[in-house]
Design a protein around this motif. Structure first.
Motif, PDB file in Angstrom:
ATOM      1  N   SER A 200      53.987  29.674   6.517  1.00 49.70           N
ATOM      2  CA  SER A 200      53.618  30.480   7.918  1.00 49.70           C
ATOM      3  C   SER A 200      55.684  31.118   7.437  1.00 49.70           C
ATOM      4  O   SER A 200      56.749  30.803   7.882  1.00 49.70           O
ATOM      5  N   LEU A 201      55.396  32.016   7.714  1.00 46.89           N
ATOM      6  CA  LEU A 201      56.879  33.886   7.523  1.00 46.89           C
ATOM      7  C   LEU A 201      57.743  33.401   9.115  1.00 46.89           C
ATOM      8  O   LEU A 201      58.591  32.876   9.300  1.00 46.89           O
ATOM      9  N   PHE A 202      57.130  33.477  10.045  1.00 49.00           N
ATOM     10  CA  PHE A 202      56.687  32.613  11.670  1.00 49.00           C
ATOM     11  C   PHE A 202      57.200  31.523  11.647  1.00 49.00           C
ATOM     12  O   PHE A 202      56.776  30.326  11.433  1.00 49.00           O
ATOM     13  N   ASP A 203      58.412  31.593  12.017  1.00 51.12           N
ATOM     14  CA  ASP A 203      59.074  29.827  12.110  1.00 51.12           C
ATOM     15  C   ASP A 203      58.974  29.419  14.256  1.00 51.12           C
ATOM     16  O   ASP A 203      58.952  29.941  14.865  1.00 51.12           O
ATOM     17  N   GLY A 204      59.298  28.058  14.829  1.00 55.41           N
ATOM     18  CA  GLY A 204      59.114  27.212  15.691  1.00 55.41           C
ATOM     19  C   GLY A 204      57.443  27.704  16.399  1.00 55.41           C
ATOM     20  O   GLY A 204      56.630  27.808  15.554  1.00 55.41           O
ATOM     21  N   ARG A 205      57.664  27.992  17.700  1.00 55.32           N
ATOM     22  CA  ARG A 205      57.015  28.245  18.409  1.00 55.32           C
ATOM     23  C   ARG A 205      56.347  30.172  17.960  1.00 55.32           C
ATOM     24  O   ARG A 205      55.326  30.089  18.313  1.00 55.32           O
ATOM     25  N   ASN A 206      56.744  29.945  17.352  1.00 56.39           N
ATOM     26  CA  ASN A 206      56.296  31.946  16.834  1.00 56.39           C
ATOM     27  C   ASN A 206      55.617  31.757  16.072  1.00 56.39           C
ATOM     28  O   ASN A 206      54.539  32.807  15.782  1.00 56.39           O
ATOM     29  N   SER A 207      55.400  30.129  15.326  1.00 51.63           N
ATOM     30  CA  SER A 207      54.620  30.416  13.948  1.00 51.63           C
ATOM     31  C   SER A 207      52.827  30.305  14.022  1.00 51.63           C
ATOM     32  O   SER A 207      52.749  29.700  15.613  1.00 51.63           O
ATOM     33  N   PRO A 208      51.724  30.880  13.459  1.00 49.40           N
ATOM     34  CA  PRO A 208      50.535  30.939  14.400  1.00 49.40           C
ATOM     35  C   PRO A 208      50.041  29.587  14.100  1.00 49.40           C
ATOM     36  O   PRO A 208      49.069  28.997  14.455  1.00 49.40           O
ATOM     37  N   ASN A 209      50.845  28.159  13.297  1.00 41.71           N
ATOM     38  CA  ASN A 209      49.927  26.650  13.903  1.00 41.71           C
ATOM     39  C   ASN A 209      50.530  26.831  14.544  1.00 41.71           C
ATOM     40  O   ASN A 209      50.268  24.893  14.661  1.00 41.71           O
ATOM     41  N   ALA A 210      51.245  26.721  15.786  1.00 44.68           N
ATOM     42  CA  ALA A 210      51.550  26.263  16.603  1.00 44.68           C
ATOM     43  C   ALA A 210      51.027  25.671  16.760  1.00 44.68           C
ATOM     44  O   ALA A 210      49.709  25.707  17.862  1.00 44.68           O
ATOM     45  N   ALA A 211      51.281  24.808  18.240  1.00 42.96           N
ATOM     46  CA  ALA A 211      50.137  24.100  19.274  1.00 42.96           C
ATOM     47  C   ALA A 211      49.989  24.781  20.040  1.00 42.96           C
ATOM     48  O   ALA A 211      48.920  25.172  20.595  1.00 42.96           O
ATOM     49  N   THR A 212      50.671  25.486  20.872  1.00 39.54           N
ATOM     50  CA  THR A 212      50.130  26.591  22.019  1.00 39.54           C
ATOM     51  C   THR A 212      50.598  28.300  20.923  1.00 39.54           C
ATOM     52  O   THR A 212      51.674  28.569  21.464  1.00 39.54           O
ATOM     53  N   ARG A 213      49.348  28.807  20.766  1.00 38.76           N
ATOM     54  CA  ARG A 213      49.776  29.655  20.298  1.00 38.76           C
ATOM     55  C   ARG A 213      50.591  31.336  21.455  1.00 38.76           C
ATOM     56  O   ARG A 213      50.783  32.455  20.750  1.00 38.76           O
ATOM     57  N   THR A 214      49.959  30.862  22.463  1.00 41.80           N
ATOM     58  CA  THR A 214      50.346  31.788  22.977  1.00 41.80           C
ATOM     59  C   THR A 214      52.073  31.658  23.530  1.00 41.80           C
ATOM     60  O   THR A 214      52.503  32.551  23.996  1.00 41.80           O
ATOM     61  N   ALA A 215      52.798  31.252  22.933  1.00 45.12           N
ATOM     62  CA  ALA A 215      54.284  30.439  24.181  1.00 45.12           C
ATOM     63  C   ALA A 215      55.024  31.132  22.242  1.00 45.12           C
ATOM     64  O   ALA A 215      54.668  31.050  21.303  1.00 45.12           O
ATOM     65  N   PHE A 216      56.116  31.477  22.882  1.00 44.80           N
ATOM     66  CA  PHE A 216      56.962  32.287  21.444  1.00 44.80           C
ATOM     67  C   PHE A 216      58.540  31.821  21.548  1.00 44.80           C
ATOM     68  O   PHE A 216      58.539  31.674  22.547  1.00 44.80           O
ATOM     69  N   GLU A 217      59.746  31.766  20.911  1.00 43.43           N
ATOM     70  CA  GLU A 217      60.640  31.337  20.888  1.00 43.43           C
ATOM     71  C   GLU A 217      61.437  32.231  21.930  1.00 43.43           C
ATOM     72  O   GLU A 217      61.243  33.644  22.395  1.00 43.43           O
ATOM     73  N   HIS A 218      62.070  32.239  22.936  1.00 42.65           N
ATOM     74  CA  HIS A 218      63.058  32.461  24.169  1.00 42.65           C
ATOM     75  C   HIS A 218      63.469  33.156  23.356  1.00 42.65           C
ATOM     76  O   HIS A 218      64.781  33.062  22.292  1.00 42.65           O
ATOM     77  N   PRO A 219      64.239  34.783  23.442  1.00 45.20           N
ATOM     78  CA  PRO A 219      65.270  35.681  22.527  1.00 45.20           C
ATOM     79  C   PRO A 219      66.636  35.003  22.605  1.00 45.20           C
ATOM     80  O   PRO A 219      67.338  34.982  21.499  1.00 45.20           O
ATOM     81  N   THR A 220      66.937  34.050  22.987  1.00 49.00           N
ATOM     82  CA  THR A 220      68.215  33.542  23.111  1.00 49.00           C
ATOM     83  C   THR A 220      68.470  32.160  21.524  1.00 49.00           C
ATOM     84  O   THR A 220      69.273  31.602  21.479  1.00 49.00           O
ATOM     85  N   THR A 221      67.603  31.828  21.287  1.00 50.35           N
ATOM     86  CA  THR A 221      66.929  30.810  20.685  1.00 50.35           C
ATOM     87  C   THR A 221      67.676  31.109  19.393  1.00 50.35           C
ATOM     88  O   THR A 221      67.400  32.543  18.950  1.00 50.35           O
ATOM     89  N   PRO A 222      68.968  30.117  19.248  1.00 50.31           N
ATOM     90  CA  PRO A 222      70.112  31.176  17.897  1.00 50.31           C
ATOM     91  C   PRO A 222      68.783  30.477  16.627  1.00 50.31           C
ATOM     92  O   PRO A 222      68.267  30.255  16.126  1.00 50.31           O
ATOM     93  N   ILE A 223      70.004  31.201  16.174  1.00 53.86           N
ATOM     94  CA  ILE A 223      69.042  31.462  14.439  1.00 53.86           C
ATOM     95  C   ILE A 223      69.874  29.452  13.953  1.00 53.86           C
ATOM     96  O   ILE A 223      71.106  29.614  13.546  1.00 53.86           O
ATOM     97  N   SER A 224      68.696  29.621  12.979  1.00 52.39           N
ATOM     98  CA  SER A 224      69.645  27.777  12.277  1.00 52.39           C
ATOM     99  C   SER A 224      68.473  27.496  11.216  1.00 52.39           C
ATOM    100  O   SER A 224      67.377  28.553  10.427  1.00 52.39           O
ATOM    101  N   ALA A 225      68.845  26.042  10.522  1.00 50.22           N
ATOM    102  CA  ALA A 225      67.945  25.839   9.361  1.00 50.22           C
ATOM    103  C   ALA A 225      66.435  26.039   9.455  1.00 50.22           C
ATOM    104  O   ALA A 225      66.581  25.721   8.603  1.00 50.22           O
ATOM    105  N   SER A 226      66.103  25.354  10.960  1.00 47.21           N
ATOM    106  CA  SER A 226      64.740  25.262  10.306  1.00 47.21           C
ATOM    107  C   SER A 226      63.930  26.619  11.695  1.00 47.21           C
ATOM    108  O   SER A 226      62.741  27.038  11.768  1.00 47.21           O
ATOM    109  N   ASN A 227      64.892  28.138  11.730  1.00 47.78           N
ATOM    110  CA  ASN A 227      64.336  29.386  12.059  1.00 47.78           C
ATOM    111  C   ASN A 227      64.815  29.910  11.616  1.00 47.78           C
ATOM    112  O   ASN A 227      66.406  30.321  12.228  1.00 47.78           O
ATOM    113  N   ASP A 228      64.557  31.893  11.005  1.00 45.29           N
ATOM    114  CA  ASP A 228      65.389  32.750  11.104  1.00 45.29           C
ATOM    115  C   ASP A 228      64.838  33.843  11.580  1.00 45.29           C
ATOM    116  O   ASP A 228      64.870  35.065  11.512  1.00 45.29           O
ATOM    117  N   ASP A 229      63.798  33.395  12.948  1.00 45.34           N
ATOM    118  CA  ASP A 229      63.080  34.451  13.752  1.00 45.34           C
ATOM    119  C   ASP A 229      63.531  35.461  14.847  1.00 45.34           C
ATOM    120  O   ASP A 229      64.590  34.396  15.616  1.00 45.34           O
TER     121      ASP A 229
END
Length: 398
Positions: A200-229
């Motif tokens: 999925s283009l969406f990474d981490g908690r933003n992904s539709p494959n995440a365990a909790t679909r209602t959870a999303f990354e915090h706006p302060t989450t930094p860009i990293s090797a595993s997340n560019d959302d």
């Protein structure tokens, strides 16, 4: 040897140059993604700002936020809380996409309460939620009362309620390793790649494959090797302030209803006072009747004393003055009876004046209640409902 022959670089000089070029190349490799990210953000930022403005405008007009778009046609689909942005319904000319032409994700907070509208925070539903505390009826009873109109004031009420609700993972929220909280809505930029490699283009908690679909990354989450959302949010209190809710809620939800409640209580107090005056009037009328009886009794006393005087005079004449003392006693009786009549008459006058004063106050109170207080209460009551119907900015749209 040729005097103009140039010397070449020594091995040491060549090595230094190669090291310098290598360092520059490594620095460029490290800075290039950040530079590309900055360029991408600068291109997307105006679109995000326009989208926030469109969502706020939709909230003003419709007294709710839109549902998400489930099928990509640009229109909201009821009961869809996570999906694409309904850009057509928002009046935007095109979908919200990032610099790589990937669609943003849109998610909205929906937490209904069918039992108590005041606690309902389904932000996508237009509902009458603002129930100010009002005293109504005669005698007045106080209770939260629905005013029958759903508009932006009710969305303001929902935003304020949502701000204080207990946290639940069942509803849209943002999260980090240390905190989690609900938001009114959020927009997720998927970046350029599937950095967490979960298909999925969406990474981490933003992904539709995440365990909790209602959870999303915090706006302060930094860009990293595993997340560019990138996550953009509107908090409840932020949207509430941008809609101008605070001042209007203070007037429409508190100040104006408080005036209506005060008048409702005063109307009852005036009526209670009128009932008391009626009792006083009845007592005054009874006193007047009693005073009239006293005057009649005093008059009867004068007549009786006068009769006694007449008898005493006749007896004196028959006794050739032997009973003259009885005449003096009878005369004194007549004087006493006359004095009693005078005092009884004065008391009657005073009681009549009191009765007239009570009648005058009753007439004034009837005028106050019927021609001033009740019309004023009706006017304020109508104004309270008219103000509620106007919403934040006269939004009487269906």
């Amino acid at each position: 040897m040729n005097a103009y022959q140039q010397k070449g670089l020594s091995l040491i000089e060549l090595s230094v140059a190669m090291l310098a070029l290598g360092a520059v190349a490594m620095l460029a490799v490290k800075l290039l993604p950040a530079t590309r990210e900055a360029v991408r953000e600068s291109e997307v930022a105006p679109r995000v700002v326009s989208t926030h403005a469109a969502l706020e405008g939709f909230a003003f007009v419709h007294a709710r936020l839109p549902w998400a778009d489930a099928d990509g046609d640009g229109h909201e689909d009821e009961d869809t809380t996570i999906g694409l942005l309904p850009y057509v319904d928002l009046g935007l000319g095109a979908p919200l996409r990032n610099a790589s032409d990937y669609d943003f994700l849109y998610a909205v907070y929906v937490r209904p309460d069918s039992a108590d509208p005041r606690l309902d925070t389904a932000l996508t539903v237009r509902r009458d939620r603002l129930h100010p505390y009002l005293a109504a009826g005669l005698p007045p009873t106080g209770a939260p009362r629905a005013l029958g109109v759903a508009n932006s004031l009710d969305l303001c009420q929902a935003l304020g309620t949502a701000q204080d609700q207990t946290f639940s993972t069942d509803h849209v929220h943002i999260a980090s390793s240390t905190a989690q909280e609900h938001v009114a809505y959020l927009l997720v930029d998927p970046g350029t790649a599937d950095r967490d490699t979960d298909d999925s283009l969406f990474d981490g908690r933003n992904s539709p494959n995440a365990a909790t679909r209602t959870a999303f990354e915090h706006p302060t989450t930094p860009i990293s090797a595993s997340n560019d959302d990138r996550v953009h949010v509107r908090y409840f209190n932020e949207l509430r302030e941008r809609m101008g809710c605070t001042g209007v809620i203070a007037a429409s939800g508190h100040a104006h209803p408080n005036v209506e409640t005060t008048l409702a209580i005063f109307r009852q107090a005036a009526r209670d006072y009128r009932e008391q005056l009626k009792v006083v009037k009845e007592m005054a009328s009874a006193d007047v009747l009693g005073g009239a009886s006293d005057v009649a009794a005093a008059a009867s006393g004068i007549a009786s004393a006068s009769a006694s005087l007449t008898v005493a005079i006749a007896a004196t004449m028959n006794s050739y003055g032997a009973k003259s003392g009885a005449v003096a006693v009878a005369t004194a009786g007549v004087a006493a009876a006359a004095g009693g009549a005078v005092f009884a008459a004065m008391a009657l006058v005073e009681k009549v004046e009191i009765e007239d004063e009570v009648k005058g106050r009753l007439d004034e109170l009837d005028d106050l209640i019927d021609n001033q207080l009740d019309p004023l209460y009706d006017s304020v009551r109508n104004n309270v409902r008219a103000q509620d119907a106007l919403g934040v900015f006269d939004d009487q749209h269906p």
